[in-house]
Structures are given as C-alpha cells and as structure tokens.
Scaffold this motif. Structure first.
Motif, PDB file in Angstrom:
ATOM      1  N   UNK A  54       0.742  -1.285  -0.057  1.00  0.00           N
ATOM      2  CA  UNK A  54      -0.045  -0.088  -0.005  1.00  0.00           C
ATOM      3  C   UNK A  54       0.817   1.139   0.121  1.00  0.00           C
ATOM      4  N   UNK A  55       2.316   1.318   0.301  1.00  0.00           N
ATOM      5  CA  UNK A  55       2.779   2.273   0.411  1.00  0.00           C
ATOM      6  C   UNK A  55       3.062   2.866  -0.944  1.00  0.00           C
ATOM      7  N   UNK A  56       3.108   2.276  -2.040  1.00  0.00           N
ATOM      8  CA  UNK A  56       3.040   2.800  -3.474  1.00  0.00           C
ATOM      9  C   UNK A  56       1.700   3.779  -3.807  1.00  0.00           C
ATOM     10  N   UNK A  57       0.627   3.009  -3.301  1.00  0.00           N
ATOM     11  CA  UNK A  57      -0.649   3.691  -3.666  1.00  0.00           C
ATOM     12  C   UNK A  57      -0.858   4.949  -2.933  1.00  0.00           C
ATOM     13  N   UNK A  58      -0.240   4.862  -1.498  1.00  0.00           N
ATOM     14  CA  UNK A  58      -0.273   6.225  -1.042  1.00  0.00           C
ATOM     15  C   UNK A  58       0.710   7.327  -1.300  1.00  0.00           C
ATOM     16  N   UNK A  59       1.797   7.005  -1.676  1.00  0.00           N
ATOM     17  CA  UNK A  59       2.710   7.875  -2.272  1.00  0.00           C
ATOM     18  C   UNK A  59       2.026   8.437  -3.502  1.00  0.00           C
ATOM     19  N   UNK A  60       1.598   7.644  -4.499  1.00  0.00           N
ATOM     20  CA  UNK A  60       0.968   8.341  -5.523  1.00  0.00           C
ATOM     21  C   UNK A  60      -0.070   9.146  -5.271  1.00  0.00           C
ATOM     22  N   UNK A  61      -1.101   9.055  -4.184  1.00  0.00           N
ATOM     23  CA  UNK A  61      -2.084   9.875  -3.826  1.00  0.00           C
ATOM     24  C   UNK A  61      -1.417  11.167  -3.398  1.00  0.00           C
ATOM     25  N   UNK A  62      -0.269  11.229  -2.939  1.00  0.00           N
ATOM     26  CA  UNK A  62       0.414  12.526  -2.547  1.00  0.00           C
ATOM     27  C   UNK A  62       1.059  13.311  -3.333  1.00  0.00           C
ATOM     28  N   UNK A 108      13.989  -2.061   7.095  1.00  0.00           N
ATOM     29  CA  UNK A 108      13.541  -3.382   7.545  1.00  0.00           C
ATOM     30  C   UNK A 108      14.296  -4.240   6.539  1.00  0.00           C
ATOM     31  N   UNK A 109      14.421  -3.946   5.206  1.00  0.00           N
ATOM     32  CA  UNK A 109      15.103  -4.700   4.401  1.00  0.00           C
ATOM     33  C   UNK A 109      16.183  -4.297   3.574  1.00  0.00           C
ATOM     34  N   UNK A 139      10.469   2.484   8.458  1.00  0.00           N
ATOM     35  CA  UNK A 139      10.271   0.874   8.094  1.00  0.00           C
ATOM     36  C   UNK A 139       9.280   0.660   7.160  1.00  0.00           C
ATOM     37  N   UNK A 140       9.203  -0.456   6.720  1.00  0.00           N
ATOM     38  CA  UNK A 140       8.293  -0.609   5.733  1.00  0.00           C
ATOM     39  C   UNK A 140       6.634  -0.806   6.185  1.00  0.00           C
ATOM     40  N   UNK A 141       6.039   0.387   6.547  1.00  0.00           N
ATOM     41  CA  UNK A 141       4.614   0.354   7.051  1.00  0.00           C
ATOM     42  C   UNK A 141       4.259   1.989   6.638  1.00  0.00           C
ATOM     43  N   UNK A 196       4.700   4.502   9.355  1.00  0.00           N
ATOM     44  CA  UNK A 196       6.112   4.899   9.718  1.00  0.00           C
ATOM     45  C   UNK A 196       6.757   5.938   8.493  1.00  0.00           C
ATOM     46  N   UNK A 197       6.316   5.347   7.122  1.00  0.00           N
ATOM     47  CA  UNK A 197       6.744   6.357   6.158  1.00  0.00           C
ATOM     48  C   UNK A 197       6.134   7.610   6.168  1.00  0.00           C
ATOM     49  N   UNK A 198       4.916   7.847   6.543  1.00  0.00           N
ATOM     50  CA  UNK A 198       4.179   8.991   6.805  1.00  0.00           C
ATOM     51  C   UNK A 198       4.571   9.797   7.649  1.00  0.00           C
ATOM     52  N   UNK A 199       5.044   9.139   8.934  1.00  0.00           N
ATOM     53  CA  UNK A 199       5.575   9.817  10.001  1.00  0.00           C
ATOM     54  C   UNK A 199       6.890  10.667   9.851  1.00  0.00           C
ATOM     55  N   UNK A 200       7.549   9.763   8.754  1.00  0.00           N
ATOM     56  CA  UNK A 200       9.154  10.367   8.382  1.00  0.00           C
ATOM     57  C   UNK A 200       8.927  11.450   7.418  1.00  0.00           C
ATOM     58  N   UNK A 201       8.113  11.395   6.725  1.00  0.00           N
ATOM     59  CA  UNK A 201       7.682  12.449   5.613  1.00  0.00           C
ATOM     60  C   UNK A 201       7.257  13.631   6.276  1.00  0.00           C
TER      61      UNK A 201
END
Length: 98
Positions: free
Chosen positions: A13-21, A54-55, A79-81, A84-89
């Motif tokens: 879902x990270x990919x979809x959420x990044x596109x929405x941004x 994580x990877x 991290x891969x969630x 976490x990505x949203x928090x860092x951005x």
C-alpha cells in the motif's frame, strides 16, 4: 515528482499512498542482490530517496546515503509500513501529509 524507494520486495500500500501524495513516478530497487546495490544509479529527476530499513543491510544503506548526498537528493529512512513512512515524511516536511 519522482522518488526512489530502496528495500523490500513489494511495496504494498505504500506505493498507492505515495501516488495519492502527488508522486508521479516511483523507481523501486529491492537491493536484495549485491550487484543491484553496487550499481545503484539515481535518475536525475529524483526528488527524494526513501530507504525501507527493514529490508536493507548497513552496507546498502551507507551506499545509498553516499549516492544521494553526492547528487544532493533528500534521503528518508523508514520502516516498511505506511504509518512509519508517513511519520518520517511529516518530520522532514517534504510532503504536506495530513
């Protein structure tokens, strides 16, 4: 806007959420094979590098950091969630994430 995501086999879902941004292009490098890590090239239009911690191992993370700094591209570790990505951005104020 183009970003490079390093780490993980699948983005989920990270990919979809990044596109929405507002991201228009995502280049995903799994960095599983050492050959991929040593030949990492960031496209000139890259606005951000996202490293999924994580990877990737320390050597890969260090190499990505070196390449991104050499091209003056912002770098975010998460991290891969999506949370976490949203928090860092949000922390780096790169996107106006709400």
């Amino acid at each position: 806007m183009s970003i490079v995501v390093v780490g993980a086999d699948h983005l989920g879902g990270i990919e979809k959420n990044l596109y929405s941004l507002g991201v228009t292009e995502i280049t995903h490098v799994s960095a599983r094979k050492s050959l991929t890590r040593s030949k990492l090239k960031l496209p000139k239009a890259t606005a951000l590098v996202l490293v999924l911690t994580d990877y990737v191992n320390h050597g890969t993370a260090a190499h990505v950091k070196f390449v991104a700094k050499a091209q003056d591209i912002p770098l975010v570790y998460a991290k891969r969630s999506w949370s976490s990505v949203e928090e860092k951005l949000n922390a780096c104020h790169f996107f106006d994430v709400t």
